[in-house]
Design a protein around this motif. Structure first.
Motif, short mmCIF file in Angstrom:
data_model
loop_
_atom_site.label_atom_id
_atom_site.label_comp_id
_atom_site.label_asym_id
_atom_site.label_seq_id
_atom_site.Cartn_x
_atom_site.Cartn_y
_atom_site.Cartn_z
N SER A 19 43.88 102.13 -24.30
CA SER A 19 42.90 103.09 -24.81
C SER A 19 42.65 102.89 -26.30
CB SER A 19 43.31 104.53 -24.48
OG SER A 19 44.56 104.81 -25.06
N LEU A 20 43.68 102.48 -27.05
CA LEU A 20 43.49 102.20 -28.47
C LEU A 20 42.46 101.09 -28.65
CD1 LEU A 20 44.51 102.55 -31.50
CD2 LEU A 20 45.98 100.58 -31.01
N LEU A 21 42.63 100.01 -27.88
CA LEU A 21 41.73 98.87 -28.01
C LEU A 21 40.32 99.27 -27.59
CD1 LEU A 21 44.01 95.99 -26.64
CD2 LEU A 21 43.50 96.55 -29.01
N ALA A 22 40.21 100.08 -26.54
CA ALA A 22 38.89 100.52 -26.06
C ALA A 22 38.18 101.35 -27.13
CB ALA A 22 39.05 101.32 -24.77
N ARG A 23 38.96 102.23 -27.75
CA ARG A 23 38.37 103.08 -28.81
C ARG A 23 37.81 102.24 -29.94
NH1 ARG A 23 42.88 106.39 -28.42
NH2 ARG A 23 43.73 105.65 -30.39
N ARG A 24 38.54 101.17 -30.28
CA ARG A 24 38.10 100.33 -31.40
C ARG A 24 37.06 99.30 -30.99
NH1 ARG A 24 42.34 100.28 -35.14
NH2 ARG A 24 42.91 102.45 -35.37
N GLY A 25 36.82 99.18 -29.72
CA GLY A 25 35.89 98.16 -29.25
C GLY A 25 36.45 96.76 -29.40
N ILE A 26 37.78 96.63 -29.34
CA ILE A 26 38.43 95.33 -29.47
C ILE A 26 38.68 94.77 -28.09
CG2 ILE A 26 40.50 94.12 -30.29
CD1 ILE A 26 40.74 96.31 -32.44
N THR A 27 38.40 93.51 -27.90
CA THR A 27 38.68 92.86 -26.62
C THR A 27 40.10 92.28 -26.66
OG1 THR A 27 36.39 92.16 -26.71
CG2 THR A 27 37.73 91.27 -24.91
N ALA A 28 40.85 92.51 -25.58
CA ALA A 28 42.19 91.91 -25.50
C ALA A 28 42.09 90.67 -24.65
CB ALA A 28 43.17 92.90 -24.90
N ARG A 29 42.08 89.50 -25.31
CA ARG A 29 41.96 88.24 -24.55
C ARG A 29 43.31 87.88 -23.95
NH1 ARG A 29 39.24 86.11 -29.38
NH2 ARG A 29 37.12 86.90 -29.27
#
Lengths: 320, 278
Positions: free
Chosen positions: A269-279
């Protein structure tokens, strides 16, 4: 009735206490692992079980028999493979099997035993000419030739290549399938995880934990490992603050977070909030290795894992 | 319904009897004797596979006797030797030499190797006892020494006309005591040596004085008086002298037999006290 009962076992060599209050029981038909770093007291513990050493304190029973007072009877029902013990260099496989058969009240027929262990082609070979794997299979055969109810295998696969180790594991499972209880001493986590029904982790002469391998893993402080390469930098402090996170490591732009299932949700959820993609996001269960280090290592062990069979640790926590 | 119940009970009992022995009818465990015989048989096969041991214990003493016997001067009676020939004196020396190669050179290496490589330890996990292995080695080396003695006496008699001992019983007693003392020396070396290398070095150190005392370089009878007295206080020196007396037809001096016997007892006690099984 459990086949092995060990209660409050203590053994010191001179001033050095090697086993300091070890207790456990093993049920008939189990594969029970004794796991621990080198020098933790594993071998001394099983030597007391087999009656090779006399404990300083505590009780040991094998099928209800005291190995101290009735060595011969225990040896009739217990087969043992010891570390670093060989056979006469010029003794052939067949002679070894025949010799050891002569020691027991109800020996197994060694021919099918040799067949099952892949030794039939080597019956005329001398011990010194056998490969490491063949020697280990012969030792298993010798431990089984007396039709024991219990076999003790100490560091059986040390020195074998991965293929030989896998083959030996399959054999141990067959042994158990034939109704023999197996007490397995090892320092290979993978081996314990693969074979054992239950594991006692021994560290510095004490039982640090006693549980099923999966119980040990899920009881560890950080049972889940999350790794990914973020599309944009993420502060490791931020990740460490997430619920359940124990540690965060970064290497070549790739982040590894040790934590729990809760941490997984929080990271996502942290990554989603920041709009960061987890490759290349990977989520894996910690291995028994991790749990083991957690238990025996000097890592931040401020939060001892809640092992059901470690009441001493629980009591200490209650007081603190 | 008493009948069906008892029938099923007896059926299940008879069915389970062969499978799970201890709870129902414990068969007697193999006796100490039968286990020891099995160990002895295996060790005998292994001993037969050691040509080096056979050569030094069985053949070498007689080979040495033969070489000396081929020297013409050694087949001439000598006044200094009381009318005996050198070759006559070397038959008992050959007998004692084989007790030395067996007890001091061969056996300690085998026993120390068995301990060093964990063979004794492995055996101690079974109902057999490692002491069975030690005793097997003593018996086999003793048997090899006996074969060697028969060979030396036969070759001496047939090839060089050496008279057989005129007091055979006294000769046998002196020889058995010498062999016991030499084999006991071997168990002491094995008891005090942690590795085969140490046992070999220790054995070599003991080897030369025992050969000297047994008269390999110069038979005890030919030594100066003071030296004879000293040598006769050693187990093989006393035995050498006792064998000489028995060969000539006298019962050996009890003092000489006592010296060999006392050494054997003390050496056995020392090894029993200090021998380590692992």
């Amino acid at each position: 009735m459990p086949i092995i009962e060990v209660d409050g076992l203590r053994k010191a060599y001179g001033n050095r206490t090697v086993v300091d209050g070890v207790s456990f029981t093993v049920g008939e038909g189990e594969i029970f692992g004794i796991l621990g770093p080198n020098g933790a007291g594993k071998t001394t513990t099983v030597e007391c079980v087999a009656g090779l050493r006399v404990p300083d304190a505590g009780t040991v029973r094998v099928a209800g028999i005291d190995p101290r007072t009735d060595r011969d009877e225990v040896r009739q029902i217990l087969g043992m493979q010891l570390q670093e013990s060989e056979l006469q260099a010029k003794l052939t496989v067949r002679e070894a099997l025949e010799l050891y058969s002569a020691f027991y009240r109800r020996p197994a027929d060694w021919r099918p035993l040799a067949e099952r262990l892949g030794l039939t082609a080597h019956l005329r070979s001398r011990f010194a000419s056998l490969s490491g794997g063949q020697k280990q299979r012969l030792f298993i055969a010798l431990a089984l030739v007396g039709s024991p109810r219990l076999v003790v295998l100490d560091e059986l696969t040390t020195g074998l290549d991965p293929r030989g180790r896998r083959d030996t594991w399959a054999l141990i499972e067959e042994v158990r399938a034939s109704g023999v209880t197996v007490l397995l001493v090892t320092h290979f986590m993978e081996e314990a995880q693969h074979l054992c029904d239950r594991v006692a982790v021994i560290d510095a002469g004490r039982v640090a934990a006693l549980d099923t391998p999966s119980g040990l893993v899920s009881g560890a402080a950080s049972p889940t490992v999350i790794s990914f390469t973020p599309s944009e930098p993420v502060g490791s402090g931020e990740l460490e603050a997430l619920p359940g996170a124990v540690s965060v490591r970064e290497r070549d732009g790739r982040l590894t977070v040790d934590g729990t299932d809760e941490t997984v949700d929080a990271v996502v959820s942290l990554l989603a909030r920041r709009g960061i993609t987890a490759r290349r996001l990977r989520i894996a269960d910690a291995t028994l290795d991790d749990a083991f280090l957690d238990l025996t290592g000097r890592t931040p062990a401020s939060v001892p894992a809640p092992f059901p069979a470690a009441p001493a640790a629980a009591a200490e926590r209650g007081e603190g | 319904m008493p009948a069906p119940t008892s029938a099923s009970a007896s059926a299940s009992a008879s069915a389970s009897a062969p499978a799970s022995g201890p709870a129902t009818a414990p068969a007697p465990a193999p006796s100490v004797v039968s286990v020891s015989v099995a160990v002895l048989r295996a060790e005998a096969r292994l001993f037969a596979r050691e040509p080096g041991a056979w050569f030094w214990i069985v053949l070498f003493p007689t080979a040495l006797l033969t070489v000396l016997g081929l020297v013409p001067a050694f087949r001439e009676p000598s006044k200094d030797l009381g009318g005996l020939r050198v070759v006559d004196l070397y038959v008992p020396v050959a007998l004692l030499l084989s007790t030395i190669t067996a007890g001091v050179q061969s056996m300690p290496n085998v026993l120390t190797g068995y301990r060093e490589r964990g063979i004794l330890r492995r055996l101690s996990t079974t109902p057999a006892r490692p002491v069975a292995l030690l005793l097997s080695q003593v018996v086999l080396h003793g048997a090899a020494v006996l074969v060697s003695a028969v060979l030396a006496l036969a070759v001496g008699r047939l090839a060089f006309g050496v008279a057989l001992p005129r007091q055979p019983l006294g000769y046998a007693v002196a020889f058995v005591l010498a062999a016991l003392a030499a084999l006991a020396t071997g168990t002491v070396i094995a008891a005090l040596s942690r590795t085969v290398k140490i046992a070999a070095a220790f054995g070599t150190i003991v080897f030369f004085p025992t050969m000297f005392s047994a008269g390999v370089w110069a038979p005890v009878q030919t030594m100066p008086q003071t030296l004879q007295t000293i040598v006769q206080a050693t187990p093989l020196g006393a035995a050498a002298r006792a064998l000489g007396q028995a060969a000539a037809g006298d019962w050996p001096d009890w003092t000489l037999l006592g010296v060999s016997a006392l050494w054997a007892v003390v050496l056995i006690a020392v090894s029993a006290r200090w021998f380590r099984w692992e």
